[in-house]
Motif scaffolding. Structure first.
Motif, PDB file in Angstrom:
ATOM      1  N   GLN A  18      22.322 -14.817  13.261  1.00 30.64           N
ATOM      2  CA  GLN A  18      23.603 -15.243  12.712  1.00 30.64           C
ATOM      3  C   GLN A  18      23.494 -16.639  12.102  1.00 30.64           C
ATOM      4  O   GLN A  18      22.878 -17.539  12.676  1.00 30.64           O
ATOM      5  N   LEU A  19      24.073 -16.787  10.909  1.00 31.65           N
ATOM      6  CA  LEU A  19      24.042 -18.073  10.214  1.00 31.65           C
ATOM      7  C   LEU A  19      24.878 -19.083  11.000  1.00 31.65           C
ATOM      8  O   LEU A  19      26.012 -18.793  11.381  1.00 31.65           O
ATOM      9  N   GLN A  20      24.324 -20.253  11.246  1.00 30.94           N
ATOM     10  CA  GLN A  20      25.060 -21.290  11.971  1.00 30.94           C
ATOM     11  C   GLN A  20      26.134 -21.882  11.055  1.00 30.94           C
ATOM     12  O   GLN A  20      26.076 -21.736   9.843  1.00 30.94           O
ATOM     13  N   PRO A  21      27.108 -22.565  11.649  1.00 31.73           N
ATOM     14  CA  PRO A  21      28.160 -23.198  10.827  1.00 31.73           C
ATOM     15  C   PRO A  21      27.539 -24.232   9.888  1.00 31.73           C
ATOM     16  O   PRO A  21      26.472 -24.761  10.185  1.00 31.73           O
ATOM     17  N   PRO A  22      28.209 -24.534   8.756  1.00 34.84           N
ATOM     18  CA  PRO A  22      27.698 -25.543   7.828  1.00 34.84           C
ATOM     19  C   PRO A  22      27.607 -26.904   8.532  1.00 34.84           C
ATOM     20  O   PRO A  22      28.391 -27.155   9.444  1.00 34.84           O
ATOM     21  N   PRO A  23      26.668 -27.761   8.133  1.00 38.96           N
ATOM     22  CA  PRO A  23      25.715 -27.544   7.030  1.00 38.96           C
ATOM     23  C   PRO A  23      24.442 -26.823   7.449  1.00 38.96           C
ATOM     24  O   PRO A  23      23.607 -26.515   6.619  1.00 38.96           O
ATOM     25  N   TYR A  94      16.151 -34.655  16.161  1.00 39.51           N
ATOM     26  CA  TYR A  94      17.357 -34.921  15.353  1.00 39.51           C
ATOM     27  C   TYR A  94      16.870 -35.262  13.950  1.00 39.51           C
ATOM     28  O   TYR A  94      15.782 -35.836  13.772  1.00 39.51           O
ATOM     29  N   ASP A  95      17.669 -34.930  12.950  1.00 36.29           N
ATOM     30  CA  ASP A  95      17.228 -35.154  11.569  1.00 36.29           C
ATOM     31  C   ASP A  95      17.663 -36.545  11.077  1.00 36.29           C
ATOM     32  O   ASP A  95      18.411 -37.247  11.757  1.00 36.29           O
ATOM     33  N   PRO A  96      17.180 -36.962   9.901  1.00 37.75           N
ATOM     34  CA  PRO A  96      17.460 -38.327   9.416  1.00 37.75           C
ATOM     35  C   PRO A  96      18.943 -38.603   9.183  1.00 37.75           C
ATOM     36  O   PRO A  96      19.336 -39.757   9.060  1.00 37.75           O
ATOM     37  N   TYR A  97      19.763 -37.556   9.121  1.00 38.17           N
ATOM     38  CA  TYR A  97      21.183 -37.750   8.830  1.00 38.17           C
ATOM     39  C   TYR A  97      22.043 -37.650  10.088  1.00 38.17           C
ATOM     40  O   TYR A  97      23.262 -37.640  10.013  1.00 38.17           O
ATOM     41  N   GLU A 101      25.678 -40.571  17.900  1.00 38.99           N
ATOM     42  CA  GLU A 101      25.983 -39.716  19.058  1.00 38.99           C
ATOM     43  C   GLU A 101      24.979 -38.568  19.148  1.00 38.99           C
ATOM     44  O   GLU A 101      24.481 -38.239  20.226  1.00 38.99           O
ATOM     45  N   LYS A 102      24.705 -37.937  18.008  1.00 39.97           N
ATOM     46  CA  LYS A 102      23.783 -36.796  17.968  1.00 39.97           C
ATOM     47  C   LYS A 102      22.384 -37.230  18.403  1.00 39.97           C
ATOM     48  O   LYS A 102      21.720 -36.548  19.187  1.00 39.97           O
ATOM     49  N   ILE A 103      21.966 -38.403  17.914  1.00 40.32           N
ATOM     50  CA  ILE A 103      20.640 -38.918  18.289  1.00 40.32           C
ATOM     51  C   ILE A 103      20.585 -39.120  19.801  1.00 40.32           C
ATOM     52  O   ILE A 103      19.658 -38.666  20.467  1.00 40.32           O
ATOM     53  N   ASP A 331      13.297 -21.286  12.822  1.00 41.30           N
ATOM     54  CA  ASP A 331      14.404 -22.251  12.985  1.00 41.30           C
ATOM     55  C   ASP A 331      14.341 -23.403  11.978  1.00 41.30           C
ATOM     56  O   ASP A 331      13.707 -24.429  12.222  1.00 41.30           O
ATOM     57  N   PHE A 332      15.050 -23.213  10.857  1.00 36.85           N
ATOM     58  CA  PHE A 332      14.937 -24.156   9.752  1.00 36.85           C
ATOM     59  C   PHE A 332      16.277 -24.763   9.337  1.00 36.85           C
ATOM     60  O   PHE A 332      16.513 -25.018   8.167  1.00 36.85           O
ATOM     61  N   ALA A 333      17.150 -25.002  10.318  1.00 36.87           N
ATOM     62  CA  ALA A 333      18.458 -25.572  10.009  1.00 36.87           C
ATOM     63  C   ALA A 333      18.361 -27.064   9.694  1.00 36.87           C
ATOM     64  O   ALA A 333      19.308 -27.664   9.199  1.00 36.87           O
ATOM     65  N   HIS A 334      17.199 -27.661   9.992  1.00 41.21           N
ATOM     66  CA  HIS A 334      17.026 -29.100   9.757  1.00 41.21           C
ATOM     67  C   HIS A 334      15.727 -29.359   8.995  1.00 41.21           C
ATOM     68  O   HIS A 334      14.878 -30.135   9.445  1.00 41.21           O
ATOM     69  N   VAL A 335      15.575 -28.706   7.859  1.00 42.82           N
ATOM     70  CA  VAL A 335      14.422 -28.945   6.990  1.00 42.82           C
ATOM     71  C   VAL A 335      14.924 -29.739   5.782  1.00 42.82           C
ATOM     72  O   VAL A 335      15.933 -29.367   5.181  1.00 42.82           O
ATOM     73  N   PHE A 336      14.226 -30.814   5.449  1.00 43.66           N
ATOM     74  CA  PHE A 336      14.686 -31.691   4.362  1.00 43.66           C
ATOM     75  C   PHE A 336      13.572 -31.972   3.373  1.00 43.66           C
ATOM     76  O   PHE A 336      12.405 -32.048   3.743  1.00 43.66           O
ATOM     77  N   PRO A 337      13.948 -32.124   2.086  1.00 40.04           N
ATOM     78  CA  PRO A 337      12.947 -32.519   1.095  1.00 40.04           C
ATOM     79  C   PRO A 337      12.398 -33.896   1.449  1.00 40.04           C
ATOM     80  O   PRO A 337      13.098 -34.701   2.078  1.00 40.04           O
ATOM     81  N   SER A 338      11.167 -34.153   1.067  1.00 39.10           N
ATOM     82  CA  SER A 338      10.499 -35.376   1.484  1.00 39.10           C
ATOM     83  C   SER A 338       9.456 -35.742   0.442  1.00 39.10           C
ATOM     84  O   SER A 338       9.145 -34.938  -0.429  1.00 39.10           O
TER      85      SER A 338
END
Length: 362
Positions: A18-23, A94-97, A101-103, A331-338
């Motif tokens: 199932q697709l997670q909520p945005p983003p 945790y991702d760069p954004y 709190e999340k960190i 699990d690629f909900a936190h993949v970012f261009p670099s």
């Protein structure tokens, strides 16, 4: 909460995530779309496909068109008694954004992530001795320290009789291939992404799941035997053939995808499940599909065994060898261009290889 989103086994040999909520959900979908774009000619992304589950686009149940699922290859399908381990890789989960709190939340979940570079999220190991599965949830992995992580991971490779050094060795080779890919790319960074390890837990060297044999066999079922001549293909959903009391073969759409979906919703509300939930907990819909593809004894005595031999003898030799171990990135909900190497992920892979090598050497 991402960990509440389960993985569903679809009767056609794929899984539905199932697709997670945005983003997060859209980001994961965009990642798969990019890597599996039919026009893709980037050699880095084309090689990356080897390390992912195959992607078959998205699917929505007719009863809930706004619920979107990623349709992915079921990496466990070819195994008879799949042993499964999910390991989160990287020094930061945790991702760069991420917000402060999340960190804080991610770091407090497993403060050793930075130092160890990976975290066991769950495992399910088949013990030949007791013919049963032992499962460990995310609390198991978080209890591991630098001193105990080697023993903690070696548990995954233990059959109840012995340490499967063949599996450890094959796993090291596969992880090294993924490390090579990471050493050669500077366009993507992965956070809170996992490696899924799967190997065959049963003692036979090669096993062919009987359900796959029925699938092979049923392609030759004469049209007349299909109930009412209905065309039961539905969104490439393979209809499941059951053998009836009198041994006649009749087709049915398993339990129908709407029922399937309803069961999923019910199961979702009933339990807190991780990525491995469907495999780890013997959940309702798992049983529905397992039983719908099973073969009755009389059917076995009929024409399935010759069929089984055919499937077995015509399997390419390399399938028999390499069916041994699968290691795939998930699990690629936190993949970012670099524009730099993914040093955190590389650190985690190297440390994981070191731990696996220690398990092998001792």
């Amino acid at each position: 909460n991402a960990s509440l989103l389960g993985i569903l086994q679809h009767p056609d040999g794929t899984v539905l995530k199932q697709l997670q909520p945005p983003p997060r959900g859209p980001r994961e979908q965009e990642f798969y779309n990019k890597v599996y774009d039919s026009d893709c000619c980037d050699s880095i992304l084309l090689e990356l496909r080897e390390y992912l589950p195959k992607y078959f686009g998205v699917w929505s149940p007719p009863t809930a068109p706004n619920d979107t699922y990623l349709k992915l290859e079921d990496v466990t399908r070819k195994f008879n008694k799949p042993c499964i381990m999910d390991v989160k890789i990287g020094q930061k989960s945790y991702d760069p954004y991420a917000s402060a709190e999340k960190i804080q939340q991610q770091v407090s979940k497993y403060p050793l992530m930075e130092e160890i570079g990976f975290l066991v999220l769950g495992m399910r190991v088949y013990h030949v001795s007791s013919d049963s599965y032992e499962t460990q949830n995310q609390h198991y992995g978080r209890s591991l320290t630098k001193e105990t992580v080697k023993d903690g991971i070696s548990k995954f490779f233990h059959s109840g009789y012995c340490l499967r050094k063949d599996v450890v060795a094959a796993s090291i080779q596969k992880v090294e291939k993924i490390l090579e890919w990471f050493e050669g790319q500077t366009q993507l960074n992965f956070y809170a992404s996992s490696l899924l390890f799967v190997y065959e837990g049963s003692c036979q060297a090669t096993t062919v799941r009987l359900s796959d044999v029925t699938l092979a066999e049923k392609r030759r079922v004469p049209k007349g035997l299909l109930s009412g001549g209905d065309v039961l293909e539905y969104n490439n959903n393979i209809h499941v053939i059951n053998s009836t009391e009198n041994g006649k073969i009749e087709a049915s759409v398993g339990k129908g995808l709407s029922k399937f979906y309803a069961l999923h919703k019910k199961a979702c509300s009933k339990r807190h499940h991780s990525q491995l939930a469907l495999k780890v907990e013997n959940s309702e819909q798992d049983n529905v599909w397992k039983t719908s593809t099973c073969i009755t004894q009389e059917h076995l005595n009929g024409n399935v065994l010759p069929q089984l031999e055919k499937v077995f003898y015509h399997m390419p030799a390399e399938t028999k060898e390499s069916a041994n171990v699968e290691v795939r990135m998930i699990d690629f909900a936190h993949v970012f261009p670099s524009n730099t190497k993914d040093e955190g992920y590389i650190y985690g892979l190297k440390n994981l290889i070191t731990v696996l090598q220690n398990i092998l050497d001792n």
